[in-house]
Write an enzyme that holds these catalytic residues in place. Structure first.
Site, PDB file in Angstrom:
ATOM      1  N   TYR A 132      15.260  46.075  10.238  1.00 46.56           N
ATOM      2  CA  TYR A 132      15.977  45.174   9.328  1.00 46.56           C
ATOM      3  C   TYR A 132      16.920  44.269  10.114  1.00 46.56           C
ATOM      4  CZ  TYR A 132      18.737  43.647   5.312  1.00 46.56           C
ATOM      5  OH  TYR A 132      19.365  42.889   4.365  1.00 46.56           O
ATOM      6  N   PHE A 184      10.629  13.905   0.873  1.00 44.31           N
ATOM      7  CA  PHE A 184       9.563  14.844   0.580  1.00 44.31           C
ATOM      8  C   PHE A 184       9.926  15.496  -0.754  1.00 44.31           C
ATOM      9  CE2 PHE A 184       7.454  19.015   0.797  1.00 44.31           C
ATOM     10  CZ  PHE A 184       6.154  18.532   0.805  1.00 44.31           C
ATOM     11  N   THR A 185       8.926  15.969  -1.489  1.00 43.40           N
ATOM     12  CA  THR A 185       9.166  16.460  -2.860  1.00 43.40           C
ATOM     13  C   THR A 185      10.292  17.500  -2.927  1.00 43.40           C
ATOM     14  OG1 THR A 185       7.370  18.022  -2.492  1.00 43.40           O
ATOM     15  CG2 THR A 185       6.828  16.023  -3.717  1.00 43.40           C
ATOM     16  N   ASP A 209      13.747  16.716  10.109  1.00 44.43           N
ATOM     17  CA  ASP A 209      12.715  17.570   9.504  1.00 44.43           C
ATOM     18  C   ASP A 209      11.503  17.540  10.431  1.00 44.43           C
ATOM     19  OD1 ASP A 209      10.626  18.713   8.125  1.00 44.43           O
ATOM     20  OD2 ASP A 209      11.131  17.804   6.201  1.00 44.43           O
ATOM     21  N   LYS A 266       3.672  24.916   8.854  1.00 43.25           N
ATOM     22  CA  LYS A 266       3.052  23.742   9.456  1.00 43.25           C
ATOM     23  C   LYS A 266       3.277  23.775  10.973  1.00 43.25           C
ATOM     24  CE  LYS A 266       3.526  21.086   5.253  1.00 43.25           C
ATOM     25  NZ  LYS A 266       2.378  20.203   5.141  1.00 43.25           N
ATOM     26  N   ARG A 322      -0.788  12.897  -4.504  1.00 44.57           N
ATOM     27  CA  ARG A 322       0.508  12.508  -3.960  1.00 44.57           C
ATOM     28  C   ARG A 322       0.832  11.132  -4.514  1.00 44.57           C
ATOM     29  NH1 ARG A 322       3.184  17.015  -1.661  1.00 44.57           N
ATOM     30  NH2 ARG A 322       3.225  17.030  -3.923  1.00 44.57           N
ATOM     31  N   PHE A 327       4.385  18.745 -10.518  1.00 52.88           N
ATOM     32  CA  PHE A 327       3.044  18.710  -9.917  1.00 52.88           C
ATOM     33  C   PHE A 327       2.538  20.096  -9.542  1.00 52.88           C
ATOM     34  CE2 PHE A 327       4.213  19.547  -5.522  1.00 52.88           C
ATOM     35  CZ  PHE A 327       5.552  19.182  -5.480  1.00 52.88           C
TER      36      PHE A 327
END
Ligand SMILES: Cc1ncc(COP(=O)(O)O)c(C=O)c1O
Length: 474
Positions: free
Chosen positions: A67, A119-120, A210, A258, A381, A447
């Site tokens: 942990y 970005f969303t 980002d 990603k 998109r 979406f």
């Protein structure tokens, strides 16, 4: 050329066209709600579905299950130091968790966040914390066809102007997303990032990077930016770029679904004060500081994956496949985003479905139509991915794109060609594509789980035409 070979395979299923109409209807004509067993080629996203290397799988066996104070954490921290040069690391369960922590910590209600493009999930977190998004992308970034090699670049004059107009104290931070997802995985140049960060820093504004789509962006910096073209050895050059980026920005965050071809996320920084400002939210929302909601096995895979992200043969895989995809479509005169970017091939639904009113969701309808024509699952998109204005009116997206993601090292070239062939057939029959309307519309990030229905029986008509042209073929 692929500098790897495939040693483990997953069988695929291609349903007959009539079944494809049915499963689309059952899933509310939202490709996010499809069952993967009904999908032939899953081009929804590259998120968490890139192929992992044998070294990543091997490293998973090395994970230290504890942990607190897991060795795995220290190995990942070391990898991040090697790749970005940053000493402070906060683990999170994925990219949007970083956005939650950064937005909660640094945005005061009423402040703006400047960025090349939203970005969303980023925008949703900023707005939930009372912030406002101001986009300062170059105008070519929003043009589907362009010659500009770095369409994700910021317009530096607009940046200066926005800082002057808003006042630095009313700006929470400058955020740069490289590559830039929603405009077609388009890259940002190193020269532009240096300049933009300098402008922000001179004004005393915090800078946030980002890096979720950095792998593809590294490729484009190396091959399209003059300064880096001759720098060798190529892998060292990629590392020099990441080290410079790690130093340039106050905070860097990433989705490890990603970047690094694993599953998780992280925030890194050189500044102890910023690390201390965010640290409390990690155990609150994610998990203890040495795992942050990630499985230790994924963390081991990520440590290896991050180092592999500096291998040009790994990095180039998606961009060269995307380029091949785009070339096939351009040869048949289909409307696609150019120049080819990273992440996937982006079809311009605004033009593909220009016979449909914008209210009927051109990109959403095209996603459904392509699934019917091919079993290929793409991602809308466009306007469906936006949220309504405060007065309930529709906020039309600046671009209506169907994204066909090309996850790293997953598809063969013949599968890419198949998707392109079916798109060409669909383009010849595009007058058969009708629109969609919401039957269930969530208020936040609609979406993801909203449901839609066709405004007529156009999916059946499209399937009938398919049968006529393709006979018994699937
Ligand atoms: C540029 C960018 N930022 C943030 C995110 C959010 O990451 P995650 O899906 O891991 O929450 C994504 C995901 O697609 C992304 O592309």
């Amino acid at each position: 050329m692929e500098m790897h070979k495939v040693r483990m395979v997953q069988p695929l299923n291609l349903l007959p066209v009539e079944e494809r109409v049915k499963v689309s209807q059952e899933a509310g004509n939202n490709t996010f709600l499809f069952k993967n067993r009904d999908v032939f080629l899953d081009m929804l996203t590259d998120s968490g579905v890139n192929a992992m290397s044998q070294a990543q799988y091997a490293a998973m066996m090395n994970a230290d299950d504890s942990y607190a104070g897991s060795e795995t954490f220290y190995r990942l921290e070391e990898a991040l130091k090697e790749v970005f040069g940053t000493p402070y690391f906060l683990p999170t369960h994925q990219g949007r968790a970083c956005e939650n922590i950064i937005s909660q910590t640094f945005i005061k209600p009423g402040q703006s966040v400047l960025m090349n493009y939203h970005f969303t999930t980023t925008k949703a977190h900023i707005m939930r914390n009372g912030g406002k998004v101001i986009e300062i992308i170059k105008k070519e970034g929003l043009e589907t066809t362009s010659e500009l090699p770095f369409k994700g670049d910021l317009d530096l004059d607009t940046l200066r102007q926005e800082i002057k107009t808003a006042g630095a104290e009313n700006i929470a931070f400058l955020r740069i997303e490289a590559g830039t997802n929603l405009i077609g995985g388009q890259p940002v140049s190193m020269a532009n990032m240096r300049e933009a960060v300098k402008i922000a820093k001179d004004a005393g504004i915090l800078t946030v990077f980002d890096a979720s789509l950095l792998s593809d962006n590294l490729y484009f910096i190396k091959v399209r930016e003059k300064e880096f073209a001759d720098k060798m050895p190529v892998n060292k050059c990629l590392n020099d770029i990441t080290l410079e980026l790690g130093k340039l920005f106050d905070i860097t965050y990433f989705s490890a679904r990603k970047l690094g071809c694993a599953r998780g996320g992280g925030i890194i920084t050189n500044r102890e004060d910023l690390y201390n400002a965010m640290i409390g939210l990690v155990p609150l929302y994610e998990g203890f500081l040495t795992y942050g909601g990630m499985s230790v096995r994924e963390m081991e895979a990520l440590a290896v994956g991050l180092r592999e992200s500096l291998d040009f043969h790994v990095v180039e895989q998606t961009p060269i496949f995307v380029e091949a995809f785009v070339r096939e479509l351009l040869a048949a005169k289909l409307p696609v985003v150019t120049p080819a970017g990273g992440l996937g091939c982006h079809v311009n639904a605004m033009e593909f479905c220009d016979h449909l009113p914008r209210e009927l969701y051109r990109a959403g309808a095209l996603a459904v139509a392509l699934f019917i024509a091919s079993g290929v699952r793409g991602m809308e998109r466009g306007t469906v991915s936006e949220e309504r204005n405060a007065d309930g009116s529709e906020r039309f997206a600046e671009m209506e794109l169907l994204r066909l993601a090309v996850p790293r090292r997953v598809f063969s070239l013949s599968q890419i060609k198949y998707a392109a062939d079916r798109l060409v057939w669909l383009h010849e029959n595009r007058h058969l594509i009708g629109g969609l309307k919401f039957t269930f519309e969530p208020k936040i990030l609609r979406f993801f789980f909203g449901k839609l229905e066709p405004v007529s029986d156009w999916p059946q008509k499209l399937a009938e035409k398919f049968r006529k042209d393709f006979g018994d073929s699937l």
